[in-house]
Design a protein around this motif. Structure first.
Motif, PDB file in Angstrom:
ATOM      1  N   GLU A 152       0.802  -1.215   0.000  1.00 50.94           N
ATOM      2  CA  GLU A 152       0.000   0.000   0.000  1.00 50.94           C
ATOM      3  C   GLU A 152       0.843   1.276   0.000  1.00 50.94           C
ATOM      4  OE1 GLU A 152      -3.138  -0.203   2.900  1.00 50.94           O
ATOM      5  OE2 GLU A 152      -3.697  -2.244   2.317  1.00 50.94           O
ATOM      6  N   ARG A 153       1.855   1.344   0.823  1.00 48.25           N
ATOM      7  CA  ARG A 153       2.648   2.570   0.958  1.00 48.25           C
ATOM      8  C   ARG A 153       3.194   3.089  -0.370  1.00 48.25           C
ATOM      9  NH1 ARG A 153       7.991   3.906   1.574  1.00 48.25           N
ATOM     10  NH2 ARG A 153       8.554   1.718   1.400  1.00 48.25           N
ATOM     11  N   PRO A 154       3.748   2.237  -1.268  1.00 49.77           N
ATOM     12  CA  PRO A 154       4.281   2.786  -2.523  1.00 49.77           C
ATOM     13  C   PRO A 154       3.228   3.504  -3.360  1.00 49.77           C
ATOM     14  CG  PRO A 154       5.147   0.584  -2.151  1.00 49.77           C
ATOM     15  CD  PRO A 154       4.063   0.795  -1.142  1.00 49.77           C
ATOM     16  N   LEU A 155       1.982   3.008  -3.335  1.00 48.44           N
ATOM     17  CA  LEU A 155       0.933   3.662  -4.110  1.00 48.44           C
ATOM     18  C   LEU A 155       0.514   4.975  -3.460  1.00 48.44           C
ATOM     19  CD1 LEU A 155      -2.364   4.119  -4.607  1.00 48.44           C
ATOM     20  CD2 LEU A 155      -0.855   3.617  -6.540  1.00 48.44           C
ATOM     21  N   VAL A 156       0.470   5.021  -2.133  1.00 45.67           N
ATOM     22  CA  VAL A 156       0.148   6.271  -1.442  1.00 45.67           C
ATOM     23  C   VAL A 156       1.154   7.346  -1.815  1.00 45.67           C
ATOM     24  CG1 VAL A 156      -0.028   7.392   0.809  1.00 45.67           C
ATOM     25  CG2 VAL A 156      -1.039   5.130   0.474  1.00 45.67           C
ATOM     26  N   VAL A 157       2.433   7.004  -1.794  1.00 46.77           N
ATOM     27  CA  VAL A 157       3.481   7.967  -2.139  1.00 46.77           C
ATOM     28  C   VAL A 157       3.306   8.455  -3.572  1.00 46.77           C
ATOM     29  CG1 VAL A 157       5.975   8.258  -2.478  1.00 46.77           C
ATOM     30  CG2 VAL A 157       5.119   7.038  -0.453  1.00 46.77           C
ATOM     31  N   LEU A 158       3.080   7.530  -4.499  1.00 46.08           N
ATOM     32  CA  LEU A 158       2.920   7.916  -5.903  1.00 46.08           C
ATOM     33  C   LEU A 158       1.672   8.769  -6.105  1.00 46.08           C
ATOM     34  CD1 LEU A 158       3.737   7.711  -8.892  1.00 46.08           C
ATOM     35  CD2 LEU A 158       2.349   5.644  -9.034  1.00 46.08           C
ATOM     36  N   ALA A 159       0.548   8.354  -5.532  1.00 46.61           N
ATOM     37  CA  ALA A 159      -0.701   9.086  -5.727  1.00 46.61           C
ATOM     38  C   ALA A 159      -0.588  10.508  -5.196  1.00 46.61           C
ATOM     39  CB  ALA A 159      -1.849   8.353  -5.047  1.00 46.61           C
ATOM     40  N   GLU A 160       0.086  10.685  -4.074  1.00 47.59           N
ATOM     41  CA  GLU A 160       0.252  12.040  -3.534  1.00 47.59           C
ATOM     42  C   GLU A 160       1.204  12.858  -4.408  1.00 47.59           C
ATOM     43  OE1 GLU A 160       0.373  12.956   0.453  1.00 47.59           O
ATOM     44  OE2 GLU A 160      -1.609  12.035   0.702  1.00 47.59           O
ATOM     45  N   ARG A 161       2.215  12.213  -4.959  1.00 48.69           N
ATOM     46  CA  ARG A 161       3.113  12.943  -5.857  1.00 48.69           C
ATOM     47  C   ARG A 161       2.397  13.390  -7.123  1.00 48.69           C
ATOM     48  NH1 ARG A 161       5.424  11.497 -10.214  1.00 48.69           N
ATOM     49  NH2 ARG A 161       5.481   9.246  -9.926  1.00 48.69           N
ATOM     50  N   VAL A 162       1.525  12.538  -7.662  1.00 46.61           N
ATOM     51  CA  VAL A 162       0.784  12.869  -8.874  1.00 46.61           C
ATOM     52  C   VAL A 162      -0.070  14.121  -8.664  1.00 46.61           C
ATOM     53  CG1 VAL A 162      -1.142  12.057 -10.313  1.00 46.61           C
ATOM     54  CG2 VAL A 162       0.825  10.572  -9.906  1.00 46.61           C
ATOM     55  N   GLY A 163      -0.614  14.284  -7.470  1.00 47.97           N
ATOM     56  CA  GLY A 163      -1.304  15.517  -7.148  1.00 47.97           C
ATOM     57  C   GLY A 163      -2.794  15.535  -7.391  1.00 47.97           C
TER      58      GLY A 163
END
Length: 537
Positions: A244-255
């Motif tokens: 889960e954590r890798p997707l949270v990081v990516l989704a927040e970076r995408v904006g």
């Protein structure tokens, strides 16, 4: 999923009911400014006030101190929260047992944070440590739980919605995580990330028991119900960290505008899904209540897109029950002992077993588009439809392979089953051998009359691969930086495209190609479902 006794489908008729590299993650090209997987950027959605708030939060200074140092033995320090999720401002109690004289608790919100991946939000004063008493054991259901005294009360006032890691720091230098979701009350116009807390607990072997094995390591001695009233084993947050954590990081970076919740919260109240642009099921999301499934299906039928970024999703039917600490603190799943479930025979549709088997078979593929097929697997992900919008900008060509991306469990489209939605488009078709059987894993996209699109990766390693080839890659199973870049770009396209609104309208309807894909590959009996033995993945 993967226990030998769980493979009960065995080709029986189904009731007819439903139709990377570090630079890849942290480089300047990854600031959420790339073009959408559809024909343009997310436009109005990214200019919304929610998106501006997300941008402000993700670009705040972060810290690397969220990473654990020394864990020490399990009893060095461990703990759990009395709630898996809270609304902002609500209180959570921590129950901590430690051999140390004192400890602190630090709350880190997981996100982009200029590549640091977490921000410190709160820290406690030193708390007197003590060793709490041993676990209780319910012999009827072989359930392990504790009756500890609360150690710390934490107010989440002022905490932004999101996924949190509470770090327990003993003065001995040992550390453990306690995961917590500060959930969203509403998600209109946002993408909802759904944390799979029921699955976390199903695999939690703290105290020697989970829904797969008992103290002797055997299936027959497993728990029939597991409790949140105990710590998680290992580092305290293993399933969240990998799946889960890798997707949270990516989704927040995408904006894109994001909302956070859990599957059990959706089960209790679907209000958070109202008006959401999309729903994201993360890397290992196996255990669902019938209510959660019904509510998410209803959201799809009202135009909300769904992304399934794992495999073996929505495979087990569960029932949440209360504990002394509150509602939904116990996950019940009798599996192959379904005839012992107290709700049978009065309420057979609620019997806790695999969705696809008696007494009320209802295969997950009517929602996910793909059917869980087997374990263990390790195979390349093979692109079949490189012109599909999710692959734009990846440079992928038909037949391109990404080693080890398919595994350790996988799904495929099953054209022979009436539960498979239509139209459905196979976008990746990956040959593999599982337990001596030649078959395929499929990534697929289907659309429905409401305009919603549903995308399934068909592999459990998708979210893990977002950090393959980086220092945070963990157990990346041999996946490399090239795979990380491909999956990262594809996932960005998916998130941005789904954030725009109903995907059939915004990005394109599914182009049904199943007959062509499977024309020369007759069914092999592989609809038997799960194969292989449990390996604790």
């Amino acid at each position: 999923m993967h226990d030998l006794a769980g493979r009960a489908f065995r080709g029986r008729p189904v009731r007819r009911r439903f139709l990377g590299s570090a630079a890849g993650l942290v480089g300047t090209a990854a600031l959420g400014l790339a073009t959408s997987g559809c024909d343009e950027q997310t436009g109005a959605a990214t200019r919304s006030s929610a998106a501006r708030s997300a941008a402000l939060e993700r670009n705040r200074p972060g810290t690397a101190q969220w990473r654990l140092g020394r864990q020490g033995p399990q009893e060095a320090i461990e703990g759990y929260a009395d709630r898996a999720s809270v609304l902002p401002g609500e209180e959570v109690r921590l129950f901590v047992s430690t051999l140390a004289g004192a400890f602190r608790v630090t709350a880190y919100r997981v996100g982009w944070y200029r590549g640091k991946q977490a921000r410190r939000v709160w820290r406690s004063r030193p708390v007197t440590g003590r060793r709490q008493k041993g676990p209780d054991f319910d012999t009827r259901t072989r359930t392990v739980a504790t009756d500890w005294e609360p150690s710390v009360r934490i107010s989440t006032q002022g905490w932004p919605e999101g996924a949190y890691l509470l770090v327990l720091d003993a003065d001995s230098g040992h550390q453990r995580y306690v995961p917590l979701v500060v959930r969203s009350a509403a998600a209109k116009g946002r993408t909802v990330l759904v944390h799979a807390t029921a699955t976390w607990q199903a695999y939690n072997r703290w105290g020697g028991y989970n829904l797969y094995t008992g103290k002797d390591g055997g299936y027959q001695d497993r728990s029939l119900a597991v409790s949140f009233d105990r710590p998680y084993d290992k580092d305290g947050a293993e399933k969240f960290m990998y799946y889960e954590r890798p997707l949270v990081v990516l989704a927040e970076r995408v904006g894109i505008p994001l909302a956070y919740t859990t599957g059990l919260d959706i089960s209790a109240d679907p209000g958070v899904l109202r008006g959401a642009t999309s729903i994201v099921s993360l890397g290992h999301d196996e255990y669902w209540t019938p209510q959660q499934r019904r509510h998410i299906t209803a959201a799809r039928d009202q135009g909300t897109n769904i992304a399934f970024l794992g495999a073996n999703t929505c495979f087990r039917r569960i029932r949440p029950e209360s504990s002394p600490l509150g509602r939904d603190r116990t996950v019940v799943c009798y599996k192959t002992d379904w005839h012992r479930d107290p709700v049978y025979p009065d309420r057979p549709s609620l019997v806790t077993t695999d969705y696809r088997v008696a007494p009320r078979p209802d295969p997950e593929s009517s929602l996910t588009g793909v059917l869980y097929e087997g374990y263990p697997a390790d195979a390349p992900f093979v692109v079949h439809q490189p012109d599909h919008w999710v692959f734009r900008g990846t440079g992928a060509r038909k037949g391109d392979r990404f080693d080890h991306l398919v595994g350790v469990e996988y799904d495929r489209v099953t054209p022979e089953q009436d539960s498979t939605p239509r139209p459905i488009e196979v976008v990746a078709h990956s040959p593999l051998v599982c337990n001596g059987r030649h078959t395929h894993a499929d990534a697929a996209y289907y659309t429905v009359d409401s305009g919603a699109g549903v995308f399934a990766t068909g592999t459990m390693r998708w979210v893990e691969s977002l950090m393959a080839g980086t220092p945070d890659g963990g157990g990346s199973h041999g996946m490399d930086a090239r795979t990380c870049r491909f999956v990262t770009k594809t996932t960005e396209n998916l998130l941005r495209g789904f954030a725009r609104g109903p995907a059939a309208r915004e990005c394109g309807a599914a182009r049904d190609n199943v007959r062509q894909v499977y024309a020369d590959q007759p069914a092999t009996g592989s609809t038997a479902g799960a194969s292989g033995s449990h390996a604790g993945v």
